[in-house]
Design an enzyme around this catalytic site. Structure first.
Site, PDB file in Angstrom:
ATOM      1  CG  HIS A  38      32.265  18.482   1.361  1.00 49.57           C
ATOM      2  ND1 HIS A  38      33.149  18.739   2.426  1.00 49.57           N
ATOM      3  CD2 HIS A  38      31.099  18.484   1.761  1.00 49.57           C
ATOM      4  CE1 HIS A  38      32.329  18.783   3.443  1.00 49.57           C
ATOM      5  NE2 HIS A  38      30.975  18.667   3.174  1.00 49.57           N
ATOM      6  CG  ASP A  69      39.307  18.115   2.101  1.00 46.80           C
ATOM      7  OD1 ASP A  69      38.777  19.126   1.593  1.00 46.80           O
ATOM      8  OD2 ASP A  69      38.498  17.208   2.516  1.00 46.80           O
TER       9      ASP A  69
END
Length: 394
Positions: free
Chosen positions: A136, A166
């Site tokens: 992540h 992201d």
């Protein structure tokens, strides 16, 4: 007519970054079709009870249609192939190998549509020793050397939410890759595979620190460089009300304006001196900024021609006159919830501006419409529904 009118995009994403890329295409006219999984298949879920409300307010779902397809079945894969025939772009965010197991990898789909631009967003990219590892945002920015630059000197790294890997590293790089591939297709007539790695995207953002490191061999560390709190005139200071204000007069003339504004002209000659002087300047600024509230300081510096900014919370950001003037908060009509707010469109075009046509909808809200447009009859659609190949919004 919007710039991407007529462009058909299949969005197979299950996470935020790919959806952000397709949202931008949709904002500027592309027909974006979310290919969503059957209920219970996705491992992500919002805990809110009212899923229709969650979807309506979701920036990432706006301007998109949705069809539910069970891609684990051969019948579902056949439905996807029919959609691919008319698609210009497909975007997915799975780990390498997942789409191949679904018989929907680039090598398979390019045989169906050679003009297809197939964009894959994955943590470490399509190949390499880490390709199959999960991760992540914080994992990617730590590996890419960004997290080592965020936080206080000699302190722990601070986590900047998921903006860097992201959205900046993957979503925006994916969008750029798609646009480049579309431009190339105009010349070659062929689509191509766009391989985007979150880590690669973050490393590409080292446009300033990396060249300095390559040139000098000096490793930049948090709290020591100019942009990470290493100098007192590029920093954040606590104010009288306990809130914070940032100052960043990097250019000498702007630093001079700051010093004059606060009545400390004697600090001007000490901008680039020693670490000892830096500590003295910081102590002086710390004391001065405690004499007014954050908003008083922001107002005070309004006409001083130097670089300051209040550390806002989101409720303050979305009520700021500059933000409102730039239409970074927009209202959209929803049939159930009335006027709802959405984050506005950042890219301003003078002749073909983007627009928010519709809020987000539940998965499967457009299944029948999309299948009819793909050439399926109502009878065929009913068979697909009964077999569990496709699904509809509940």
């Amino acid at each position: 007519m919007l710039p991407f009118s007529g462009l058909v995009v299949l969005d197979l994403s299950r996470g935020y970054p790919p959806a952000y890329a397709t949202m931008t295409l949709a904002d500027f006219g592309a027909e974006v079709i979310r290919v969503d999984p059957p209920p219970g298949e996705s491992r992500r879920s919002d805990r809110a009870d009212d899923q229709e409300e969650v979807a309506a307010y979701s920036t990432l779902l706006r301007n998109k249609k949705s069809i539910i397809i069970n891609l684990r079945s051969e019948e579902g894969q056949s439905v996807l192939y029919e959609l691919v025939k008319k698609a210009d772009v497909l975007l997915e965010g799975f780990r390498p190998g997942v789409m191949a197991r679904l018989n929907a990898d680039y090598d398979t789909l390019k045989e169906i549509n050679p003009r297809l631009i197939y964009c894959s967003l994955s943590g470490f990219g399509a190949d390499g020793p880490y390709a199959l590892r999960p991760g992540h945002d914080m994992n990617y920015i730590s590996l890419a050397g960004v997290l080592s630059l965020i936080g206080p000197r000699n302190g722990p790294p601070y986590l900047p939410s998921n903006y860097i890997a992201d959205y900046a590293g993957a979503a925006l790089q994916g969008l750029i890759g798609i646009l480049i591939a579309l431009a190339a297709r105009e010349k070659t007539g062929k689509g191509q595979f766009v391989d985007i790695s979150y880590v690669d995207g973050v490393i590409s953002l080292h446009a300033q620190e990396a060249p300095n490191y390559f040139r000098t061999g000096v490793v930049p560390r948090r709290g020591e460089t100019m942009l990470t709190g290493g100098v007192p005139w590029v920093n954040a200071y606590k104010c009288k009300d306990g809130e914070y204000i940032t100052i960043a007069p990097i250019e000498t003339h702007l630093y001079e304006n700051l010093c004059r504004a606060i009545g400390k002209e004697e600090l001007i000659s000490k901008q680039f001196t020693t670490q000892e002087e830096y500590e003295k300047i910081k102590a002086t600024l710390t004391e001065i900024f405690l004499t007014k509230t954050r908003d008083e300081w922001f107002k005070f510096f309004e006409d001083k021609n130097t670089c300051v900014g209040p550390v806002y919370y989101l409720n303050e950001t979305f009520s700021d006159p500059q933000i409102l003037h730039r239409k970074m908060v927009e209202e959209v009509d929803h049939p159930r919830f009335g006027k709802i707010k959405q984050v506005g469109i950042a890219i301003k075009l003078s002749e073909t501006p983007g627009r928010i046509k519709s809020p987000g909808t539940l998965s499967g809200a457009h299944t029948e419409e999309i299948l009819l447009e793909a050439g399926y009859s109502k009878e065929e659609i009913e068979k697909l529904r009964k077999s569990g190949t496709v699904g509809f919004a509940e």
